[in-house]
Design an enzyme around this catalytic site. Structure first.
Site, short mmCIF file in Angstrom:
data_model
loop_
_atom_site.label_atom_id
_atom_site.label_comp_id
_atom_site.label_asym_id
_atom_site.label_seq_id
_atom_site.Cartn_x
_atom_site.Cartn_y
_atom_site.Cartn_z
N CYS A 31 43.32 32.90 30.22
CA CYS A 31 43.65 34.09 31.53
C CYS A 31 43.99 33.93 32.49
O CYS A 31 42.54 33.05 33.38
CB CYS A 31 42.72 35.15 30.23
SG CYS A 31 42.60 36.20 32.12
N HIS A 54 35.76 38.87 31.07
CA HIS A 54 36.90 39.03 30.23
C HIS A 54 36.95 40.24 29.07
O HIS A 54 36.43 40.95 28.75
CB HIS A 54 37.75 38.22 29.24
CG HIS A 54 38.82 38.17 28.93
ND1 HIS A 54 40.04 37.65 29.79
CD2 HIS A 54 39.13 38.54 27.77
CE1 HIS A 54 41.03 38.32 29.07
NE2 HIS A 54 40.77 38.67 27.35
N ASN A 73 47.82 49.39 34.91
CA ASN A 73 48.75 49.43 33.42
C ASN A 73 47.63 49.23 32.19
O ASN A 73 47.06 48.14 31.94
CB ASN A 73 49.63 48.48 34.56
CG ASN A 73 50.18 49.02 35.21
OD1 ASN A 73 50.53 49.92 35.45
ND2 ASN A 73 50.45 48.04 36.18
N GLY A 109 53.48 48.66 31.37
CA GLY A 109 53.91 47.80 32.00
C GLY A 109 52.56 46.74 32.29
O GLY A 109 52.82 46.33 33.80
N HIS A 163 43.85 40.95 31.69
CA HIS A 163 42.76 41.01 32.28
C HIS A 163 42.57 42.31 32.21
O HIS A 163 43.03 42.36 33.92
CB HIS A 163 42.52 39.57 32.92
CG HIS A 163 41.07 39.61 32.72
ND1 HIS A 163 40.00 38.39 33.07
CD2 HIS A 163 40.27 40.65 34.16
CE1 HIS A 163 38.84 38.64 33.41
NE2 HIS A 163 38.88 39.62 34.29
N HIS A 194 42.77 45.29 35.37
CA HIS A 194 42.66 44.84 36.50
C HIS A 194 43.14 46.58 37.38
O HIS A 194 43.47 47.11 36.29
CB HIS A 194 43.53 43.85 37.06
CG HIS A 194 44.78 44.12 36.53
ND1 HIS A 194 45.06 43.37 35.49
CD2 HIS A 194 45.94 44.30 37.39
CE1 HIS A 194 46.26 43.67 34.80
NE2 HIS A 194 46.88 43.94 36.14
P1 AMP Z 1 49.62 44.45 36.04
O1 AMP Z 1 51.43 44.44 35.74
O2 AMP Z 1 49.14 45.74 36.11
O3 AMP Z 1 49.56 43.47 34.68
O4 AMP Z 1 49.85 43.44 36.64
C1 AMP Z 1 49.56 41.95 37.16
C2 AMP Z 1 49.44 41.94 38.19
O5 AMP Z 1 49.00 40.82 39.01
C3 AMP Z 1 50.76 41.83 39.06
O6 AMP Z 1 51.18 42.36 40.26
C4 AMP Z 1 51.37 40.18 39.53
O7 AMP Z 1 52.01 39.94 40.77
C5 AMP Z 1 49.65 40.40 39.70
N1 AMP Z 1 48.83 38.53 39.96
C6 AMP Z 1 50.52 37.65 38.90
N2 AMP Z 1 49.41 36.34 39.25
C7 AMP Z 1 48.52 36.62 40.37
C8 AMP Z 1 48.20 35.52 40.76
N3 AMP Z 1 47.80 34.09 40.68
N4 AMP Z 1 46.89 35.75 41.52
C9 AMP Z 1 47.25 37.37 42.71
N5 AMP Z 1 48.15 38.26 42.06
C10 AMP Z 1 48.50 37.86 40.42
ZN ZN Z 2 40.34 37.20 31.89
#
Ligand code: AMP
Ligand code: ZN
Length: 123
Positions: A4, A46, A96, A102, A107, A109
């Site tokens: 993850c 997680h 999301n 989406g 994980h 957020h």
């Molecule tokens: P979601 O579509 O809600 O799962 O959003 C995932 C978000 O994580 C997206 O806006 C990505 O740009 C962001 N993301 C993915 N990898 C990283 C990373 N290594 N550091 C910061 N943001 C990330």
């Molecule tokens: Zn995780």
């Protein structure tokens, strides 16, 4: 969780631009920002999706949501009411969940998205 990316960010195995940290939560800048301010708030433990949070995670979920306005204030995109009563600023909070929701990173957020418009897309 071994594979993850956000667990790896929480463990500092992958670099990120951290804006807030405590024992349970981490907030860092989204790598592909949709707006001038785009911060992700994660629990350090997680939880794959919001649907995987159980009743005992209620306090943690509350802490994640309560952190959003603090981040917005620090990032200077909080809602403001001027002396003339005019309301300005503000931000979007977004979770999301699952493919149809989406979600790309599994994980949990909370997105905190704000700053002067126009923004890219409507996420
Ligand atoms: P979601 O579509 O809600 O799962 O959003 C995932 C978000 O994580 C997206 O806006 C990505 O740009 C962001 N993301 C993915 N990898 C990283 C990373 N290594 N550091 C910061 N943001 C990330
Ligand atoms: Zn995780």
């Amino acid at each position: 969780m071994d594979n993850c990316i956000f667990c790896k960010i929480a463990a500092k195995q992958i670099p990120s631009s951290i804006v807030y940290e405590d024992e349970e939560l981490l907030a860092f800048k989204d790598i592909n920002p949709a707006a001038p301010v785009h911060v992700l708030i994660i629990p350090k433990k997680h939880i794959a999706t919001l649907s995987d949070a159980d009743a005992q995670d209620g306090v943690l979920l509350g802490k994640m949501l309560a952190l959003a306005p603090k981040i917005a204030k620090e990032q200077r995109c909080d809602v403001q009411t001027g002396s003339d009563g005019q309301v300005s600023g503000g931000y979007k909070t977004l979770i999301n969940t699952g493919p149809d929701g989406g979600q790309e990173v599994y994980h949990l957020h909370v997105h905190v998205i704000g700053g002067p418009k126009p923004w890219r897309g409507q996420r």
